[in-house]
Scaffold this active site. Structure first.
Site, PDB file in Angstrom:
ATOM      1  N   CYS A   5      39.842  37.733  34.460  1.00  0.00           N
ATOM      2  CA  CYS A   5      40.772  36.611  34.562  1.00  0.00           C
ATOM      3  C   CYS A   5      40.407  35.457  33.611  1.00  0.00           C
ATOM      4  O   CYS A   5      41.283  34.865  32.996  1.00  0.00           O
ATOM      5  CB  CYS A   5      40.826  36.107  35.991  1.00  0.00           C
ATOM      6  N   ASP A  45      39.325  37.499  43.426  1.00  0.00           N
ATOM      7  CA  ASP A  45      39.605  38.127  44.719  1.00  0.00           C
ATOM      8  C   ASP A  45      39.580  39.646  44.636  1.00  0.00           C
ATOM      9  O   ASP A  45      39.248  40.314  45.608  1.00  0.00           O
ATOM     10  CB  ASP A  45      40.972  37.680  45.225  1.00  0.00           C
ATOM     11  N   ASP A  63      42.874  32.511  40.363  1.00  0.00           N
ATOM     12  CA  ASP A  63      43.577  31.778  41.419  1.00  0.00           C
ATOM     13  C   ASP A  63      43.029  30.382  41.759  1.00  0.00           C
ATOM     14  O   ASP A  63      43.726  29.383  41.644  1.00  0.00           O
ATOM     15  CB  ASP A  63      43.566  32.576  42.728  1.00  0.00           C
ATOM     16  N   CYS A  97      45.986  38.113  36.815  1.00  0.00           N
ATOM     17  CA  CYS A  97      46.832  39.176  37.366  1.00  0.00           C
ATOM     18  C   CYS A  97      48.274  38.968  36.884  1.00  0.00           C
ATOM     19  O   CYS A  97      48.791  37.849  36.895  1.00  0.00           O
ATOM     20  CB  CYS A  97      46.737  39.187  38.877  1.00  0.00           C
ATOM     21  N   SER A 109      47.095  37.530  49.676  1.00  0.00           N
ATOM     22  CA  SER A 109      47.049  37.559  48.224  1.00  0.00           C
ATOM     23  C   SER A 109      48.458  37.368  47.687  1.00  0.00           C
ATOM     24  O   SER A 109      49.448  37.684  48.357  1.00  0.00           O
ATOM     25  CB  SER A 109      46.508  38.918  47.773  1.00  0.00           C
TER      26      SER A 109
HETATM   27 FE1  FES Z   1      41.727  36.562  39.042  1.00  0.00          FE
HETATM   28 FE2  FES Z   1      44.003  37.752  40.000  1.00  0.00          FE
HETATM   29  S1  FES Z   1      41.929  38.036  40.652  1.00  0.00           S
HETATM   30  S2  FES Z   1      43.797  36.176  38.530  1.00  0.00           S
END
Ligand code: FES
Length: 553
Positions: A47, A79, A121, A192, A469
């Site tokens: 990410c 996550d 996130d 993501c 999520s």
């Molecule tokens: Fe990092 Fe989705 S787990 S942006």
């Protein structure tokens, strides 16, 4: 007029100057405004993998505009990588640690301005919270989405991975197919790849006015990103000249626009938590019911996964990005125009300059949206007197009444689903997963994907004091407050009790007579504190209600 004392001009700060010389800084550079560049780079996740490179380009932009950049970085927690370990309890906690880290560095060094490079996130709300506390001219740089993967002729994202677990459980996919999908779902650096939590919050940063529209849309690995980062460095210097502090940019009107953006883009329920936290840090009034009222009026106008359609963040960028979304929303009178963005533009300037790719099918009009209903709703009732969040995801209103199947942890529920013990009509209640009780409000990732994969996504309701999520969908209701650990009614539910969720009425009720509930309440004992030492114990002792953003002061 007295001159402000700085490291460069204060005779007593010669020791500080010696440390700056040690880093290769010249006297001339010491006299420049200092721009802190907070990167949330860690080498533990895709990410935020590009942040060091972006920070270098931001620094060049700062230098070119006459400033002196100073880089530092924070922790970050993904996550997806921390699932199925105690790590998932750390995810929301990391938001506070990141916010505190940026705040501490800002206070320690007295930066004249700040740029925060964010991606995964929690890093986005965390940085906004810190910038609101520091209130120096500040710019957010959202590092950008991952490209979608390609598998068997279709675009795939991390959402497909989670749902594939359920498909494997019912025999629609075998392990070798699952492993093959894992090799293709996430092709490189970036967040993501659809409107999950990170991209939802990236859009929020735009609409709050703290991130320049158009920059966050650029995918993480697109060649254009580095040039945009250079511009962000220049914008930070310009923001300093205009004194564009968060308290002047992040206004009540901007906050309203950010809520509208979450609804219109089918955003993640986590945005509720983060918007409440941001509002608290910025000293702006915002109650959870207000978010529900706004979202009820706003249709979903982007065809993005998981709520609006099948498109990814890459498709949105190609179509015209968040600027085009702003144009559509402004045209329909759904945004408040009286906001000035951190780069000095007004919202109408952004909308007027928005590019729309001819023939694009990702951003619709408000009159002909992808979904008439919004992304989420706020419910209250005897099961959640202080409120909870329903992920509507553009679904029509529904009423679900069924017997409770109660689990005191996500893990216990996971086993029941994978063993086929959950059936259509059930209301799964997963408790002691709240901010303090978990601690850390786990995202129920291990159970929402398998529920959908088993075909139970629309026939089983899931109610929890944890959260979800951004990839989750189905009849999911989270953030139930008061949480079980604090003795909320969710702690009193027993297997077989009837629970009714009515989205049109905005209610969630436990159909148990008050006398019976009073008996159960008298017999209830708070469980032992889930952790006794370290950061999680501190979190349990300081975190507040999810309906107040789960902040720690
Ligand atoms: Fe990092 Fe989705 S787990 S942006």
């Amino acid at each position: 007029m007295t001159t402000r004392k700085t490291i460069a001009n204060d005779p007593d700060r010669a020791p500080a100057r010696s440390h700056l010389y040690a880093m290769g800084m010249s006297e001339e550079e010491m006299r420049r405004p200092v721009v802190g560049i907070a990167s949330t780079w860690t080498g533990t996740m895709p990410c935020n993998l590009t942040h060091r490179e972006l920070a270098a380009h931001v620094a060049e932009g700062v230098r070119a505009a006459g400033g002196m950049p100073m880089e530092f970085n924070t922790i970050a927690v993904s996550d997806n990588l921390t699932m199925h370990t105690p790590g998932m309890r750390t995810s929301l906690v990391s938001r506070e640690v990141i916010a505190d880290s940026i705040e501490l560095m800002g206070r320690a060094h007295g930066f004249d301005a700040l740029v925060a490079i964010v991606g995964c996130d929690k890093t986005v709300p965390a940085a906004i919270m810190a910038l609101a506390r520091l209130d120096v001219p500040s710019v957010i740089l959202y590092s950008g989405s991952m490209m979608p993967g390609r598998w068997r002729g279709r675009d795939v994202t991390i959402q497909d991975m989670w749902e594939a677990l359920g498909e494997r459980a019912v025999g629609r996919m075998d392990q070798s197919e699952l492993d093959d999908l894992a090799k293709h779902a996430c092709p490189g650096a970036g967040t993501c790849a659809a409107q999950y939590t990170a991209n939802t919050m990236g859009s929020v940063a735009d609409f709050l006015g703290l991130a320049p529209f158009g920059v966050g849309d650029i995918p993480a690995v697109a060649p254009e990103k580095n040039a945009a980062a250079f511009q962000v460095g220049e914008i930070a210097m310009d923001a300093l000249a205009r004194d564009a502090r968060p308290s002047r940019v992040l206004t009540e009107d901007a906050l309203h626009n950010a809520i509208v953006s979450v609804a219109a883009m089918g955003g993640s329920t986590n945005a509720v938590l983060h918007l409440l936290a941001i509002a608290r840090e910025a000293g702006l009034p915002l109650e959870i019911d207000r978010i529900g009222e706004v979202c009820r009026e706003i249709p979903i106008i982007t065809g993005l996964k998981p709520s609006g359609g099948d498109h990814t963040a890459l498709d949105l960028w190609r179509a015209g990005g968040t600027s085009l979304v702003a144009r559509r929303l402004l045209a329909a009178g759904l945004l408040r125009e009286n906001v000035t963005l951190v780069d000095g533009r007004r919202l109408v300037d952004v909308a007027g300059a928005a590019h729309e790719t001819p023939g694009q099918e990702v951003v619709a009009s408000v009159e002909r949206p992808f979904k008439r209903r919004g992304a989420l709703a706020i419910l209250r009732g005897t099961l959640a007197p202080d409120g909870c969040v329903l992920k509507l995801g553009g679904k029509s209103d529904f009423r679900h009444e069924g017997p409770a199947r109660v689990f005191d942890s996500e893990d216990a529920c996971y086993d029941a689903i994978q063993e086929g013990r959950i059936v259509a009509g059930d209301v799964i209640v997963v408790r002691y997963e709240g901010p303090a009780g978990g601690p850390g409000m786990r995202e129920m990732l291990s159970i929402t994907g398998p529920l959908v994969g088993r075909g139970l996504g629309s026939s089983v309701a899931l109610v929890t004091d944890g959260r979800f999520s951004g990839v989750s969908h189905g009849l999911v209701i989270g953030h139930v407050t008061p949480e079980a650990y604090h003795g909320g009614p969710i702690a009193l539910v027993r297997d077989g009790d009837t629970v009714v969720v009515d989205s049109a009425a905005g209610t969630i009720d436990l159909l148990v007579p008050e006398a019976e509930l009073a008996e159960r309440r008298a017999a209830w004992r708070r469980p032992e504190r889930p952790v006794e030492r370290g950061v999680l114990a501190k979190y349990v002792m300081t975190v507040g209600s999810a309906s107040d953003g789960a902040i720690t002061v």
